[in-house]
Design a protein around this motif. Structure first.
Motif, mmCIF file in Angstrom:
data_model
loop_
_atom_site.group_PDB
_atom_site.id
_atom_site.type_symbol
_atom_site.label_atom_id
_atom_site.label_comp_id
_atom_site.label_asym_id
_atom_site.label_seq_id
_atom_site.Cartn_x
_atom_site.Cartn_y
_atom_site.Cartn_z
ATOM 1 N N PRO A 63 0.552 -0.999 -0.435
ATOM 2 C CA PRO A 63 -0.109 -0.201 -0.161
ATOM 3 C C PRO A 63 0.798 1.275 0.208
ATOM 4 C CG PRO A 63 -0.258 -1.259 2.076
ATOM 5 C CD PRO A 63 0.415 -1.824 0.939
ATOM 6 N N GLY A 64 0.435 2.083 -0.646
ATOM 7 C CA GLY A 64 0.956 3.828 -0.808
ATOM 8 C C GLY A 64 1.157 3.975 1.008
ATOM 9 N N ARG A 65 0.319 3.891 1.416
ATOM 10 C CA ARG A 65 0.526 4.850 2.446
ATOM 11 C C ARG A 65 2.315 3.793 3.188
ATOM 12 N NH1 ARG A 65 -3.793 6.519 6.136
ATOM 13 N NH2 ARG A 65 -5.019 6.067 3.927
ATOM 14 N N PRO A 68 6.270 5.631 2.574
ATOM 15 C CA PRO A 68 7.143 6.720 2.657
ATOM 16 C C PRO A 68 7.875 6.222 4.250
ATOM 17 C CG PRO A 68 5.128 7.652 2.267
ATOM 18 C CD PRO A 68 4.670 6.143 2.537
ATOM 19 N N GLN A 127 13.985 20.267 10.001
ATOM 20 C CA GLN A 127 12.612 19.858 9.737
ATOM 21 C C GLN A 127 12.972 19.755 8.632
ATOM 22 O OE1 GLN A 127 14.948 22.938 9.901
ATOM 23 N NE2 GLN A 127 14.236 24.163 8.477
ATOM 24 N N TYR A 128 13.756 19.352 7.688
ATOM 25 C CA TYR A 128 13.973 17.966 6.708
ATOM 26 C C TYR A 128 14.352 16.952 6.742
ATOM 27 C CZ TYR A 128 13.223 22.396 3.624
ATOM 28 O OH TYR A 128 13.584 23.687 3.020
ATOM 29 N N SER A 130 12.764 12.861 7.653
ATOM 30 C CA SER A 130 11.759 12.653 7.504
ATOM 31 C C SER A 130 11.066 12.154 9.493
ATOM 32 C CB SER A 130 11.522 11.423 7.112
ATOM 33 O OG SER A 130 10.173 9.857 7.296
ATOM 34 N N ALA A 131 10.060 12.246 9.629
ATOM 35 C CA ALA A 131 9.975 11.624 10.962
ATOM 36 C C ALA A 131 9.535 10.401 11.260
ATOM 37 C CB ALA A 131 8.403 12.118 11.045
ATOM 38 N N TYR A 132 9.538 10.149 9.946
ATOM 39 C CA TYR A 132 9.547 8.017 10.053
ATOM 40 C C TYR A 132 11.496 7.408 10.575
ATOM 41 C CZ TYR A 132 5.100 8.660 8.376
ATOM 42 O OH TYR A 132 3.424 8.905 8.111
ATOM 43 N N SER A 134 12.574 7.986 12.743
ATOM 44 C CA SER A 134 12.411 7.738 13.902
ATOM 45 C C SER A 134 12.211 5.717 14.408
ATOM 46 C CB SER A 134 10.898 8.292 15.118
ATOM 47 O OG SER A 134 10.383 7.639 14.105
ATOM 48 N N PHE A 135 12.041 5.195 13.312
ATOM 49 C CA PHE A 135 12.262 4.075 13.169
ATOM 50 C C PHE A 135 12.455 2.878 12.022
ATOM 51 C CE2 PHE A 135 7.137 4.615 12.888
ATOM 52 C CZ PHE A 135 7.307 4.585 11.026
#
Lengths: 404, 87
Positions: A63-65, A68, A127-128, A130-132, A134-135
């Motif tokens: 899935p596209g989700r 990212p 700020q650039y 990715s929040a992702y 983190s894992f």
């Protein structure tokens, strides 16, 4: 009585085949997936060859989700897990969520993703990032993503012991099943084909610098000069044998019959390396003698010293030329945590089909005293196989798989 | 060239870029009052989206404010309030 733990599903993303069927036919035919690195510009690095998984379009399968938030290796792992569950005929949504767990191996984490985000950090600013991040880079990320995707909330974890990890994860999965978990998704899938992943591997001094894909990874050959790194691996579905029988599992590829793991003595010690003991422990755990083993899937490090240690261990247990030895990883390169699960897959398919896949490109140096299956696949009835794996830093693991 | 209003179209575009969607049509129709949870975006997706909005619209960067939004309408209002305050 100790519960028997069996493999009921296999999912493969390998350099010489996307999907189990492609991988297995390529492996039996001796088709290699080693070539020039394409995932980054490696021309200025000393090692320019890799085993890359061909034709993998993550958007076609996931899935596209998820895109990212996932590194390339996690996408490969998620697809391999989907295929393994499908192969096992398991629909996780129909099973109690705490009855299923995930135990995979990892060696470095999602380095391609991590490198991109670190580059964002120092070139553009926090700020650039990715929040992702983190894992997404993390060792446990494949286990976590598989667990979330399939709603598996039972005992889970990750094992990090370099190439040995693929066997150690399967052993941990077996432990959890013996404690009462019905099903564990195990194995490992890795990829570090990016500059950040490349440089620390170069520092080990174990990478081949050859440019000819057919001459770059030659374990047990007089011309051995390191290995080619690769990406991919395999995901295995492990179940309690009785539970698998009760649900009418379509395939039972074999039993995880024995496991042994040892650690090498400190460098410079005159004590024996740990691999032989790992084999002895695995055989004892399986309740089998050396003569019961029909084929050995070697770790096949591809350096003279490590090949010698492995040959000595095999000969000490089996005697010289007493058991066929093979290294189909000569067609894929060494896949870090994905390597041993792929070898387990090959071993289980070898038992199913009665054929030993070949070691390609290698002319066995006679001094090792091994019956190395080179050139072509060798057909013969097989009921058990020994898979060996070693990790940088002194890890030795051995697993016995047995037909049921 | 800073844009001074933040629209639903902006939000949909940034959500897609930062957190993806399961199909091309996932964010179509009137999603203004659906919760992010119903739309399948967790707190991390919202954090990523907030960071991207702050970056693009040059907001002062109070992450904590934007990620309290439960629905696209709330998030759009919060962003527009910050834009108005920064003029």
């Amino acid at each position: 009585m100790t519960a028997s733990v069996v493999v009921t599903g296999l999912g493969v993303t390998a350099p010489n085949g996307l999907g189990m069927a492609d991988y297995w036919s390529a492996t039996l035919e001796g088709r290699s997936g080693i070539g020039r690195v394409t995932r980054f510009d490696a021309e200025k690095y000393p090692t320019r060859l890799a085993g890359e998984v061909p034709g993998f379009d993550a958007g076609q399968y996931l899935p596209g989700r998820l895109l990212p938030q996932t590194d390339h290796m996690t996408r490969l792992a998620l697809v391999a897990a989907d295929w393994a569950l499908d192969d096992a005929g398991v629909v996780p949504a129909e099973l109690p969520e705490f009855s299923m767990g995930v135990v995979t191996a990892s060696s470095s984490g999602g380095f391609e993703f991590g490198q991109r985000e670190l580059q964002n950090l120092w070139s553009k600013g926090s700020q650039y990032v990715s929040a992702y991040q983190s894992f997404a880079w993390f060792y446990a990320v494949n286990t976590g993503q598989i667990s979330i995707r399939h709603g598996m909330r039972g005992p889970s974890g990750v094992v990090v012991t370099d190439q040995a990890g693929g066997l150690d994860a399967v052993a941990q999965a077996r432990r959890q099943i013996r404690k009462g978990v019905s099903l564990i998704v195990s194995g490992g899938v890795d990829s570090s084909v990016c500059p950040w992943g490349w440089v620390p591997q170069l520092a080990t001094g174990r990478l081949s610098t050859a440019d000819d894909p057919d001459r770059a990874y030659l374990p047990f050959d007089e011309a051995a000069a390191g290995h080619v790194p690769g990406e991919g691996g395999a995901i295995l579905i492990l179940e309690d044998a009785d539970a698998a029988r009760r649900r009418g599992a379509e395939h039972v590829y074999g039993e995880i019959a024995g496991y042994g793991a040892t650690f090498d003595p400190r460098p410079g010690s005159d004590r024996e390396p740990g691999l032989r003991r790992a084999i002895d422990v695995a055989l004892a755990d399986a309740g089998m003698a050396a003569a019961d083993i029909d084929v050995v899937f070697a770790d096949a490090a591809g350096t003279t010293e490590l090949d010698r240690i492995e040959a000595d261990a095999i000969n000490a247990v089996f005697g010289p030329h007493a058991v066929p030895v093979t290294a189909p990883k000569t067609m894929t390169g060494r896949l870090h945590s994905g390597g041993a699960p792929l070898d387990l897959t090959a071993a289980l398919l070898a038992l199913r089909d009665g054929v030993i896949p070949p070691t390609v490109n290698v002319t066995a140096a006679p001094g090792y005293g091994l019956d190395l299956v080179t050139g072509e696949a060798r057909e013969r009835p097989l009921t058990s196989a020994l898979v060996l794996a070693r990790g940088v830093g002194g890890f030795n693991s051995a697993v016995v798989v047995r037909a049921v | 060239m800073t844009q001074n209003t933040f629209t639903l179209a902006d939000l949909k575009r940034i959500l897609l870029e930062g957190a993806g969607a399961d199909s091309g049509s996932a964010l179509e129709g009137d999603i203004t009052d659906a919760t992010f949870e119903e739309l399948g975006y967790d707190s991390l997706a919202l954090l990523e989206t907030s960071t991207r909005i702050e970056r693009e619209f040059h907001l002062a960067g109070d992450d904590d404010a934007l990620i309290t939004a439960k629905t696209p309408r709330e998030l759009i209002e919060l962003v527009n309030a910050q834009l108005a305050a920064s003029v």
